[in-house]
Design a protein around this motif. Structure first.
Motif, PDB file in Angstrom:
ATOM      1  N   LYS A  97      49.987  37.510  40.191  1.00 36.70           N
ATOM      2  CA  LYS A  97      49.025  36.847  39.315  1.00 36.70           C
ATOM      3  C   LYS A  97      48.288  35.731  40.044  1.00 36.70           C
ATOM      4  O   LYS A  97      47.086  35.544  39.873  1.00 36.70           O
ATOM      5  N   LYS A 151      45.781  37.217  42.386  1.00 34.65           N
ATOM      6  CA  LYS A 151      44.636  37.735  41.649  1.00 34.65           C
ATOM      7  C   LYS A 151      43.687  36.617  41.233  1.00 34.65           C
ATOM      8  O   LYS A 151      42.461  36.743  41.340  1.00 34.65           O
ATOM      9  N   ARG A 152      44.249  35.504  40.754  1.00 32.86           N
ATOM     10  CA  ARG A 152      43.404  34.363  40.389  1.00 32.86           C
ATOM     11  C   ARG A 152      42.646  33.830  41.586  1.00 32.86           C
ATOM     12  O   ARG A 152      41.467  33.463  41.494  1.00 32.86           O
ATOM     13  N   GLN A 153      43.316  33.780  42.729  1.00 32.71           N
ATOM     14  CA  GLN A 153      42.677  33.283  43.929  1.00 32.71           C
ATOM     15  C   GLN A 153      41.529  34.180  44.366  1.00 32.71           C
ATOM     16  O   GLN A 153      40.455  33.703  44.761  1.00 32.71           O
ATOM     17  N   LYS A 154      41.740  35.491  44.257  1.00 36.36           N
ATOM     18  CA  LYS A 154      40.677  36.419  44.611  1.00 36.36           C
ATOM     19  C   LYS A 154      39.486  36.290  43.669  1.00 36.36           C
ATOM     20  O   LYS A 154      38.333  36.370  44.088  1.00 36.36           O
ATOM     21  N   ASP A 155      39.770  36.088  42.396  1.00 36.27           N
ATOM     22  CA  ASP A 155      38.684  35.909  41.424  1.00 36.27           C
ATOM     23  C   ASP A 155      37.875  34.655  41.726  1.00 36.27           C
ATOM     24  O   ASP A 155      36.637  34.656  41.643  1.00 36.27           O
ATOM     25  N   LEU A 156      38.572  33.581  42.086  1.00 39.65           N
ATOM     26  CA  LEU A 156      37.880  32.340  42.430  1.00 39.65           C
ATOM     27  C   LEU A 156      37.015  32.514  43.674  1.00 39.65           C
ATOM     28  O   LEU A 156      35.880  32.027  43.738  1.00 39.65           O
ATOM     29  N   ARG A 167      35.725  35.324  44.736  1.00 41.55           N
ATOM     30  CA  ARG A 167      34.600  36.184  44.407  1.00 41.55           C
ATOM     31  C   ARG A 167      33.507  35.393  43.689  1.00 41.55           C
ATOM     32  O   ARG A 167      32.317  35.524  43.997  1.00 41.55           O
ATOM     33  N   LYS A 168      33.906  34.560  42.717  1.00 42.65           N
ATOM     34  CA  LYS A 168      32.925  33.760  41.984  1.00 42.65           C
ATOM     35  C   LYS A 168      32.250  32.738  42.893  1.00 42.65           C
ATOM     36  O   LYS A 168      31.051  32.476  42.762  1.00 42.65           O
ATOM     37  N   GLN A 202      29.263  33.256  36.053  1.00 44.13           N
ATOM     38  CA  GLN A 202      30.019  33.199  34.808  1.00 44.13           C
ATOM     39  C   GLN A 202      29.281  33.937  33.699  1.00 44.13           C
ATOM     40  O   GLN A 202      28.076  34.176  33.779  1.00 44.13           O
TER      41      GLN A 202
END
Length: 332
Positions: free
Chosen positions: A77, A80-85, A87-88, A201
């Motif tokens: 988890k 995954k959060r780190q990858k999302d950050l 990417r954004k 966002q």
């Protein structure tokens, strides 16, 4: 046979749904073909119970299944959060320059100099005002006097049309006219990008008026380019294209109507109904073509050779008949 890191299958190959965390280490067949537990249960209970890859019978218990521990779940988890950050952040960095860009909206008319009497959406939508140029999608009034200039307090408005050509015609008709003692100025409006879009966002506003996708590059201008008048040059080209299109349509013949022949004088340039099948006269043999019917003067010539001098009278009658037909069609 367990997968980890970048080698993980993110989707079930059968249902194409993302694998849940508990499915990441689920391999029901000895061949190593990974599917989700839902599809595995469906194959065993409702279908033939065979592995879709190797066609072996699924065993009673999964061949390789080791549930993730709490620590492993938390690690996945967190990754995954780190990858999302990341990417954004990458999206935000790529779109950062767009914060200084304005995009010309071809169907948006920006008009300044409106009196308080006209500064109402329903008033501007009327047929005697902007409504006469085409169907209007939306009208937004700005009561700020920052665009008023030296002619006193006035309002501005954004009029969004459903068609581009309607907005251009409205600008051509409205720009520099005098209403209620004020001079109206009209041009195509520009829009900036939504701040949520620039950050990668989801915009929470359902009626947000700013851009949420990349606009046309030819219609995009920086603030510096707008100060140089680049957006006005772009708008001028749009007006020229509209003018040329209208002129081309006006000069082209009606669809399905042949062009008038040489020597016709152009009297039948525009014909309606039956008259679209225009009559033509041949200068070689005097044939008269009327609605597809041909008076065959060639037959008269061959008959003249047989009948001697009598054929001259018939040819005169034929010519007179042709002239009478011409006269009747000109009257029609």
């Amino acid at each position: 046979m367990s997968a980890s890191g970048d080698e993980q299958n993110t989707e079930c190959p059968l249902c194409m749904e993302p694998l849940e965390l508990d499915d990441l280490n689920f391999f029901p067949c000895t061949c190593g073909y990974q599917i989700c537990r839902f599809c595995w249960h469906r194959i065993r209970t409702d279908e033939n119970g065979l592995c879709p890859a190797c066609r072996k019978q699924y065993p009673e218990d999964p061949a390789d299944f080791k549930p993730l521990t709490h620590e492993e779940l938390q690690k996945i988890k967190s990754e995954k959060r780190q990858k999302d950050l990341q990417r954004k952040q990458k999206i935000s960095d790529n779109r950062k320059h767009l914060g200084n860009v304005r995009v010309v909206q071809k169907n948006l008319v920006f008009v300044v100099g409106l009196s308080q009497r006209l500064a109402e959406p329903e008033v501007l939508k009327r047929n005697e005002y902007f409504g006469k140029f085409g169907k209007i999608h939306k009208v937004v009034i700005n009561h700020s006097t920052s665009y008023a200039g030296s002619q006193g307090p006035s309002a501005s408005a954004y009029v969004t049309y459903c068609r581009v050509e309607d907005s251009l015609r409205a600008i051509q008709a409205v720009n520099n006219i005098h209403v209620d003692g004020r001079t109206l100025k009209a041009s195509l409006g520009t829009t900036k990008y939504c701040s949520h879009f620039l950050k990668g966002q989801q915009c929470p506003k359902g009626d947000c008026m700013y851009l949420h996708e990349i606009g046309d590059d030819a219609a995009s201008f920086t603030k510096e380019e707008m100060q140089q008048g680049k957006h006005q040059e772009y708008e001028k080209k749009l007006h020229e294209q509209l003018f040329n299109s209208i002129r081309k349509q006006a000069m082209s013949p009606t669809l399905g109507t042949p062009e008038p022949p040489n020597g016709s004088g152009g009297n039948g340039a525009v014909r309606h109904g039956r008259d679209s099948e225009s009559s033509t006269a041949s200068s070689n043999n005097g044939c008269v073509v009327a609605n597809g019917e041909v008076a065959k003067s060639g037959r008269g010539k061959s008959q003249n050779k047989k009948d001697g001098g009598t054929n001259k009278n018939s040819s005169k009658r034929t010519a007179n008949s042709g002239e009478e037909q011409k006269d009747r069609k000109s009257v029609v």
